[in-house]
Design an enzyme around this catalytic site. Structure first.
Site, short mmCIF file in Angstrom:
data_model
loop_
_atom_site.label_atom_id
_atom_site.label_comp_id
_atom_site.label_asym_id
_atom_site.label_seq_id
_atom_site.Cartn_x
_atom_site.Cartn_y
_atom_site.Cartn_z
N HIS A 56 -74.26 -63.13 -53.96
CA HIS A 56 -74.42 -61.74 -54.45
C HIS A 56 -73.40 -60.82 -53.78
CE1 HIS A 56 -78.92 -62.78 -55.20
NE2 HIS A 56 -78.25 -62.92 -56.32
N ARG A 71 -87.28 -69.00 -57.27
CA ARG A 71 -86.85 -69.72 -56.07
C ARG A 71 -87.79 -69.43 -54.92
NH1 ARG A 71 -80.77 -67.47 -56.52
NH2 ARG A 71 -80.12 -68.58 -58.42
N ASN A 92 -68.67 -62.01 -66.77
CA ASN A 92 -69.71 -62.40 -65.82
C ASN A 92 -70.53 -63.51 -66.46
OD1 ASN A 92 -71.95 -62.63 -64.13
ND2 ASN A 92 -72.01 -60.45 -63.67
N ARG A 106 -66.17 -63.20 -62.67
CA ARG A 106 -67.08 -63.45 -61.55
C ARG A 106 -67.20 -64.96 -61.38
NH1 ARG A 106 -73.20 -64.23 -61.80
NH2 ARG A 106 -73.82 -64.32 -59.62
N GLU A 146 -71.55 -54.61 -60.56
CA GLU A 146 -70.63 -55.70 -60.23
C GLU A 146 -69.35 -55.60 -61.04
OE1 GLU A 146 -73.32 -59.53 -59.06
OE2 GLU A 146 -73.50 -58.79 -61.11
#
Length: 351
Positions: free
Chosen positions: A141, A198, A7, A52, A338
């Site tokens: 995501h 963000r 990842n 990923r 994940e």
């Protein structure tokens, strides 16, 4: 099949070696460009590597075995995710050089959202833009949302689920019968909820106004919205734990930051419930989703009209059901995994 999960984020590189039954055999967290050979020298050799990859565009909607052609196509997608795609490719190349004979699979953050209908995916901009630049809502995501939604369905049997991945980045997904039908992030990961640094959704007219009246370049605006907005801009810190603590001390900026965050979160969940045709389960995941019980409680209070309520006694729970007495909607906390979703996709792609 033993799977090494890679990842590669914008500022971190996480390695997880999962055994045949998904047991975690080895872990390592480091920075991009670290000496991988030194990190994994004593690890068992994996049967496969799962990577990923943030962006699969419209081409990659399922995990895919990586070869030279796929590698080139992933590189061509870098313009759609300039902050993340090059890091994913660097991780892919580094591990590939270390384990050249081990098959590798790319698993995509955008893939889970490839099922959203055209009504949700399409921006109301000229056709020539949409076709020439592949402009659409991609969503991100996806690996986290896929795992969270599947786990929620396993625990409850529900068909209509809203998953809330709340971390440094944050997004929601509306999931109907295991398929994403809407999500809050869009063409880029900048759209949607307020995040750590963000801005989330802003009026596009504001961007144009800043460029014209403040004489800011597109790069300056983009850099500010991406790296110096969100909680950092409102509260002076991007760390939700610090924001919550400051708000508890009655610091006005932190209190406003939480109000804005929860307002956008609750509105987004309601929107996702509409996209799913109702709400049976609300599932929180990610660092904030799992650990900020106060945020979950405040969002649930705003969503009481949908039948959402959480049990005050479970406010600090980091795993399991936290539904309040008499609530029509079940609320869960699902630890993010994940790595398990990537391992599942890797095994599927290799048959």
């Amino acid at each position: 099949m033993r799977v090494l999960v890679v990842n590669a984020g914008s500022s971190s590189l996480k390695l997880r070696l999962l055994g045949p039954d998904d047991e975690v055999e080895r872990t390592a967290d480091t920075e991009p460009g670290a000496d991988l050979d030194g990190l994994v020298r004593d690890w068992p050799t994996p049967d496969a590597v799962g990577h990923r990859v943030v962006h699969g565009g419209t081409r990659f909607t399922d995990p895919v075995v990586i070869d030279r052609t796929v590698r080139k196509e992933l590189e061509d997608l870098s313009a759609l995710a300039p902050l993340h795609q090059p890091k994913s490719l660097a991780g892919l190349d580094a591990v590939g050089a270390l384990l050249p004979d081990v098959p590798a699979v790319a698993c995509f953050d955008t893939a889970f959202h490839a099922t959203i209908p055209e009504a949700a995916a399409t921006y109301a901009v000229p056709r020539r833009w949409r076709e020439r630049y592949a402009i659409r809502r991609y969503g991100f995501h996806g690996l986290s949302h896929a795992w969270c939604a599947a786990r929620a369905a396993e625990l409850t049997g529900a068909r209509r689920v809203v998953t809330a991945h709340l971390g440094a980045g944050a997004s929601l997904a509306a999931v109907l019968d295991g398929r994403s039908v809407d999500t809050t992030m869009g063409f880029t990961p900048l759209e949607g909820l307020v995040m750590a640094t963000r801005s989330g959704t802003v009026d596009p007219g504001l961007v144009l106004w800043l460029e014209e009246h403040e004489h800011l370049s597109p790069h300056e605006v983009a850099d500010t919205l991406e790296k110096r907005s969100g909680l950092a801009a409102l509260a002076g810190t991007a760390d939700m734990r610090e924001v919550v603590a400051a708000a508890a001390r009655d610091e006005a900026d932190a209190a406003l930051a939480l109000d804005v965050y929860v307002h956008r979160l609750a509105a987004g969940i309601a929107s996702m419930a509409a996209a799913a045709g109702g709400l049976e389960v609300l599932a929180f995941t990610g660092g904030v989703g799992e650990h900020a019980g106060g945020i979950r409680t405040r969002a649930a209070q705003r969503l009481a009209f949908l039948g959402v309520a959480v049990d005050p006694a479970q406010e600090d729970s980091t795993d399991g059901e936290i539904t309040g007495p008499g609530a029509a909607v079940r609320t869960l906390v699902v630890p993010a995994r994940e790595d398990l979703e990537i391992a599942r996709g890797t095994r599927a792609a290799l048959g």
